[in-house]
Each structure stands twice: as C-alpha cells, then as structure tokens.
Write a protein that holds these residues in place. Structure first.
Motif, PDB file in Angstrom:
ATOM      1  N   HIS A 238       6.703  65.892  44.156  1.00  0.00           N
ATOM      2  CA  HIS A 238       5.302  65.718  43.788  1.00  0.00           C
ATOM      3  C   HIS A 238       4.752  64.300  43.900  1.00  0.00           C
ATOM      4  O   HIS A 238       3.538  64.126  43.860  1.00  0.00           O
ATOM      5  N   LEU A 239       5.612  63.304  44.039  1.00  0.00           N
ATOM      6  CA  LEU A 239       5.113  61.931  44.064  1.00  0.00           C
ATOM      7  C   LEU A 239       5.089  61.382  45.479  1.00  0.00           C
ATOM      8  O   LEU A 239       5.936  61.718  46.295  1.00  0.00           O
ATOM      9  N   ASP A 240       4.118  60.524  45.729  1.00  0.00           N
ATOM     10  CA  ASP A 240       4.084  59.855  47.028  1.00  0.00           C
ATOM     11  C   ASP A 240       5.142  58.760  47.063  1.00  0.00           C
ATOM     12  O   ASP A 240       5.797  58.458  46.065  1.00  0.00           O
ATOM     13  N   GLU A 241       5.332  58.160  48.224  1.00  0.00           N
ATOM     14  CA  GLU A 241       6.390  57.177  48.453  1.00  0.00           C
ATOM     15  C   GLU A 241       6.337  56.021  47.452  1.00  0.00           C
ATOM     16  O   GLU A 241       7.351  55.649  46.867  1.00  0.00           O
ATOM     17  N   GLU A 242       5.158  55.456  47.241  1.00  0.00           N
ATOM     18  CA  GLU A 242       5.036  54.286  46.366  1.00  0.00           C
ATOM     19  C   GLU A 242       5.407  54.633  44.926  1.00  0.00           C
ATOM     20  O   GLU A 242       6.145  53.899  44.265  1.00  0.00           O
ATOM     21  N   ARG A 243       4.925  55.760  44.450  1.00  0.00           N
ATOM     22  CA  ARG A 243       5.243  56.159  43.073  1.00  0.00           C
ATOM     23  C   ARG A 243       6.708  56.532  42.918  1.00  0.00           C
ATOM     24  O   ARG A 243       7.312  56.279  41.883  1.00  0.00           O
ATOM     25  N   ARG A 244       7.306  57.149  43.968  1.00  0.00           N
ATOM     26  CA  ARG A 244       8.740  57.474  43.922  1.00  0.00           C
ATOM     27  C   ARG A 244       9.566  56.194  43.822  1.00  0.00           C
ATOM     28  O   ARG A 244      10.530  56.119  43.059  1.00  0.00           O
ATOM     29  N   GLN A 245       9.177  55.173  44.591  1.00  0.00           N
ATOM     30  CA  GLN A 245       9.905  53.902  44.544  1.00  0.00           C
ATOM     31  C   GLN A 245       9.745  53.237  43.182  1.00  0.00           C
ATOM     32  O   GLN A 245      10.705  52.684  42.640  1.00  0.00           O
ATOM     33  N   SER A 246       8.545  53.304  42.604  1.00  0.00           N
ATOM     34  CA  SER A 246       8.327  52.723  41.276  1.00  0.00           C
ATOM     35  C   SER A 246       9.171  53.437  40.231  1.00  0.00           C
ATOM     36  O   SER A 246       9.817  52.793  39.393  1.00  0.00           O
ATOM     37  N   LEU A 247       9.185  54.750  40.286  1.00  0.00           N
ATOM     38  CA  LEU A 247       9.994  55.518  39.350  1.00  0.00           C
ATOM     39  C   LEU A 247      11.477  55.231  39.569  1.00  0.00           C
ATOM     40  O   LEU A 247      12.234  55.080  38.611  1.00  0.00           O
ATOM     41  N   GLY A 248      11.885  55.113  40.827  1.00  0.00           N
ATOM     42  CA  GLY A 248      13.278  54.797  41.132  1.00  0.00           C
ATOM     43  C   GLY A 248      13.678  53.446  40.559  1.00  0.00           C
ATOM     44  O   GLY A 248      14.768  53.295  40.005  1.00  0.00           O
ATOM     45  N   SER A 249      12.787  52.455  40.660  1.00  0.00           N
ATOM     46  CA  SER A 249      13.064  51.129  40.091  1.00  0.00           C
ATOM     47  C   SER A 249      13.205  51.212  38.575  1.00  0.00           C
ATOM     48  O   SER A 249      14.101  50.595  37.989  1.00  0.00           O
ATOM     49  N   LEU A 250      12.335  51.974  37.950  1.00  0.00           N
ATOM     50  CA  LEU A 250      12.399  52.141  36.501  1.00  0.00           C
ATOM     51  C   LEU A 250      13.701  52.816  36.083  1.00  0.00           C
ATOM     52  O   LEU A 250      14.381  52.372  35.163  1.00  0.00           O
ATOM     53  N   VAL A 251      14.086  53.868  36.786  1.00  0.00           N
ATOM     54  CA  VAL A 251      15.327  54.588  36.473  1.00  0.00           C
ATOM     55  C   VAL A 251      16.529  53.666  36.653  1.00  0.00           C
ATOM     56  O   VAL A 251      17.438  53.648  35.819  1.00  0.00           O
ATOM     57  N   ARG A 252      16.536  52.882  37.755  1.00  0.00           N
ATOM     58  CA  ARG A 252      17.647  51.947  37.967  1.00  0.00           C
ATOM     59  C   ARG A 252      17.713  50.900  36.855  1.00  0.00           C
ATOM     60  O   ARG A 252      18.797  50.554  36.374  1.00  0.00           O
ATOM     61  N   ALA A 253      16.560  50.385  36.431  1.00  0.00           N
ATOM     62  CA  ALA A 253      16.540  49.389  35.358  1.00  0.00           C
ATOM     63  C   ALA A 253      17.070  49.986  34.058  1.00  0.00           C
ATOM     64  O   ALA A 253      17.857  49.339  33.345  1.00  0.00           O
ATOM     65  N   ILE A 254      16.685  51.195  33.750  1.00  0.00           N
ATOM     66  CA  ILE A 254      17.191  51.862  32.541  1.00  0.00           C
ATOM     67  C   ILE A 254      18.690  52.093  32.666  1.00  0.00           C
ATOM     68  O   ILE A 254      19.447  51.850  31.729  1.00  0.00           O
ATOM     69  N   ASP A 255      19.133  52.529  33.829  1.00  0.00           N
ATOM     70  CA  ASP A 255      20.552  52.771  34.057  1.00  0.00           C
ATOM     71  C   ASP A 255      21.355  51.486  33.875  1.00  0.00           C
ATOM     72  O   ASP A 255      22.395  51.476  33.213  1.00  0.00           O
ATOM     73  N   HIS A 256      20.863  50.378  34.429  1.00  0.00           N
ATOM     74  CA  HIS A 256      21.544  49.086  34.278  1.00  0.00           C
ATOM     75  C   HIS A 256      21.570  48.667  32.807  1.00  0.00           C
ATOM     76  O   HIS A 256      22.590  48.182  32.319  1.00  0.00           O
ATOM     77  N   ALA A 257      20.450  48.854  32.103  1.00  0.00           N
ATOM     78  CA  ALA A 257      20.386  48.469  30.687  1.00  0.00           C
ATOM     79  C   ALA A 257      21.375  49.293  29.866  1.00  0.00           C
ATOM     80  O   ALA A 257      22.070  48.760  28.999  1.00  0.00           O
ATOM     81  N   LEU A 258      21.456  50.571  30.137  1.00  0.00           N
ATOM     82  CA  LEU A 258      22.353  51.437  29.376  1.00  0.00           C
ATOM     83  C   LEU A 258      23.817  51.174  29.700  1.00  0.00           C
ATOM     84  O   LEU A 258      24.689  51.415  28.874  1.00  0.00           O
ATOM     85  N   SER A 259      24.094  50.680  30.902  1.00  0.00           N
ATOM     86  CA  SER A 259      25.482  50.421  31.282  1.00  0.00           C
ATOM     87  C   SER A 259      25.912  48.995  30.935  1.00  0.00           C
ATOM     88  O   SER A 259      27.018  48.592  31.245  1.00  0.00           O
ATOM     89  N   GLY A 260      25.031  48.217  30.304  1.00  0.00           N
ATOM     90  CA  GLY A 260      25.383  46.867  29.887  1.00  0.00           C
ATOM     91  C   GLY A 260      25.166  45.820  30.967  1.00  0.00           C
ATOM     92  O   GLY A 260      25.431  44.652  30.754  1.00  0.00           O
ATOM     93  N   GLN A 261      24.693  46.212  32.132  1.00  0.00           N
ATOM     94  CA  GLN A 261      24.426  45.252  33.192  1.00  0.00           C
ATOM     95  C   GLN A 261      23.017  44.707  33.014  1.00  0.00           C
ATOM     96  O   GLN A 261      22.138  45.393  32.525  1.00  0.00           O
TER      97      GLN A 261
END
Length: 149
Positions: free
Chosen positions: A113-136
């Motif tokens: 449902h999301l266009d390329e730009e929004r998918r990339q923004s969401l992907g960046s957010l998910v990666r940042a959360i993943d890094h925060a939760l993993s202690g990185q």
C-alpha cells in the motif's frame, strides 16, 4: 516471430495474479478489460500458459493495488544477482527470520500500500527500532575527521 515460451516463472506470476484478484473480489472481466484482452487470453495468463508483457504486468499491478515487484517475490528458479555498479540497494520490508506475525503483516501491508518514499521511511524507522532494541546505536561510529567544535 514468437516470444519465449512460458515457464514456471509465468505460472508463479499467474497464480499470484489470480490469488490477488480473488482476494480483491474482482471478476475476471474487471481484470481483462484494462488489459484489453479476452477472458480466454486472461485465463492463459492466470494459468501461466502465456507470458505477460512488462506493460501488461504493470497494468495488472495497478488494478490489483500491488507493486510490480510483488509478482517476483518467491520466484522459482531465480538466482540472487549481485547489484551492479549503478544499482543502489533499496530499503525493502520483507519477511525476516524471527519476525513476529505483526511485523510480517506490517511489512506486507507496506509493500502493498505504500509508495517507494514512504516504504523507505518506514524501513528506516523499523531499522532504527531494531537497532535500539538490540543494543546497537546507529551513530556510534568513530568520526574519521575528529571531534567537531
């Protein structure tokens, strides 16, 4: 001159189109009309007996509300290619080992449902959360130029 004969990849694409058509509640006529093909021809596409052109696949993707890349996910017989010099890696939200059902559902919805730009923004957010939760920490890299004043 005839094109290349259809193969397992065409069967894969056809089955995904049929699955999405049914999930969307669209009739075969509703899919055949924008393609300007007969119901018989559409049936050949859906069975993978005939190969869809890139243009027609784009039309189908738009009618079904999915990105064209959706039809290539899980493609049989596809080797992983190394990106070329001009290819930039694209932030993708795809199923990862260890993801929860919720995270997988979010990734699929984003791809659908999301266009390329929004998918990339969401992907960046998910990666940042993943890094925060993993202690990185994303910005823990030493600065090659020394401290800034």
């Amino acid at each position: 001159m005839a094109g290349k004969p259809a193969d397992l990849r065409d069967v894969h694409i056809g089955s995904l189109i049929e699955e999405r058509r049914l999930r969307a509640g669209l009739s075969r006529e509703a899919l055949a009309n924008p393609l300007d093909v007969s119901l018989s021809q559409l049936g050949k596409y859906l069975k993978g007996a005939n190969r869809l052109s890139a243009t027609d696949l784009d039309v189908v993707a738009r009618v079904l509300g999915v990105p064209v890349g959706f039809f290539f996910e899980g493609m049989p017989g596809r080797d992983q290619l190394s990106p070329g010099l001009s290819d930039r890696p694209q932030a993708r939200l795809e199923t990862q080992a260890g993801w929860t059902d919720f995270a997988e559902a979010v990734a699929r919805a984003a791809d659908t449902h999301l266009d390329e730009e929004r998918r990339q923004s969401l992907g960046s957010l998910v990666r940042a959360i993943d890094h925060a939760l993993s202690g990185q920490h994303l910005f823990d890299k030493p600065d090659a130029f020394g401290p800034s004043d």
